[in-house]
Design an enzyme around this catalytic site. Sequence first.
Site, mmCIF file in Angstrom:
data_model
loop_
_atom_site.group_PDB
_atom_site.id
_atom_site.type_symbol
_atom_site.label_atom_id
_atom_site.label_comp_id
_atom_site.label_asym_id
_atom_site.label_seq_id
_atom_site.Cartn_x
_atom_site.Cartn_y
_atom_site.Cartn_z
ATOM 1 N N HIS A 157 0.836 -1.203 0.000
ATOM 2 C CA HIS A 157 0.000 0.000 0.000
ATOM 3 C C HIS A 157 0.872 1.255 0.000
ATOM 4 C CE1 HIS A 157 -3.135 -2.794 1.294
ATOM 5 N NE2 HIS A 157 -4.040 -1.836 1.166
ATOM 6 N N ASN A 189 8.157 -3.898 4.069
ATOM 7 C CA ASN A 189 6.720 -3.617 4.077
ATOM 8 C C ASN A 189 6.061 -4.063 5.372
ATOM 9 O OD1 ASN A 189 4.107 -2.896 2.947
ATOM 10 N ND2 ASN A 189 3.761 -5.076 2.600
#
Length: 344
Positions: A157, A189
């Site tokens: 994201h 991440n």
Amino acid sequence: MSKSTLAMFAALGAGGGAALTAAVYSLRSSDTEKPESQIATSRTVTAPPAPAASSVAIPPAQVFAPTAVAGPVNPAGLFEYGFPGPVSDVASRSALISSYDRRTRNPQWVVEHITPASLAIRDGDRKHSAFVEDDAVPAKFRGQLKDYFRSGYDRGHQVPAADAKWSQKAMNETFYLTNMCPQVGEGFNRDYWAHFEDFCRRLTVQYPSVRIVTGPLYLPRKDPVDNKWYVKYEMIGSPPSVAVPTHFYKVIFAEDGKAGGSVSIGAFVLPNAPIPNEKPITDFEVPIEAVERASGLEFATKLPVQRRRRLCADTTCALVIRDYADRQKAFGKDDKRAISPPRS
């Protein structure tokens, strides 16, 4: 910032080019091997209704006005058959606005806005969201779920789902692939980058309004054989069409909430690679001009200099690391301006 770093940015400002930018952005320990990342699984879901296309066709004659000077050629005549582009697919959604790069199948930038009120509402639940392809982008330029399948990269994201818990619809819209980039999973991440996102949320304890621009970068590295600089990045998918960024940036605008008040700006560039949690986030702070030069974008061009402040001079820039026992460790100097954990 070290004297050598300042010297490199001085050379960059004088036309040193992207090579110096890349040198500053590189991790000091660049020989760390990339761990095996989470394997993304592909599934069929029903995408939320796509917004109306935001790009409007403009007649070539309107862009390229006929010249008063007659000549033997008319290059603009080609545009009567269609304008080649590039086209940035701009999507305006509940919690974000994104600009999509059809060539890399990654966003160019994604903008979000968080406040204490928006983070206090918990009407969205991630378990009800699913990754979806963006039907607003033409199929031949669209990132696809299968591109990430067994790629070794997470669907990372750019605007976190956790920033859009105020609405299930808003959270669902953060799962469009136009809000994703391939990111190293373990160590980035799912670790350091997640702690950095948490740092951005914690800024709302001190600032009533925080605006963030996030996006990928593709920076050069020096080849040890011929000492020349090359831009090299992996492509994933079948056929390979989704670029794996070498770095990611965040430009943060923390507003004091007063009319004509100050805006504390912080620009950060992180490599798409495992980063030890002990690494201070200030090691990745760069001048906003460095992000502009590397990305080809401009930030805060309409913000007067007298209203600008440096974020990490206005507050303590330090990450809070949560381990499996839910203990917290803050990396950075103790300071009365340090950001405290929000109340649950």
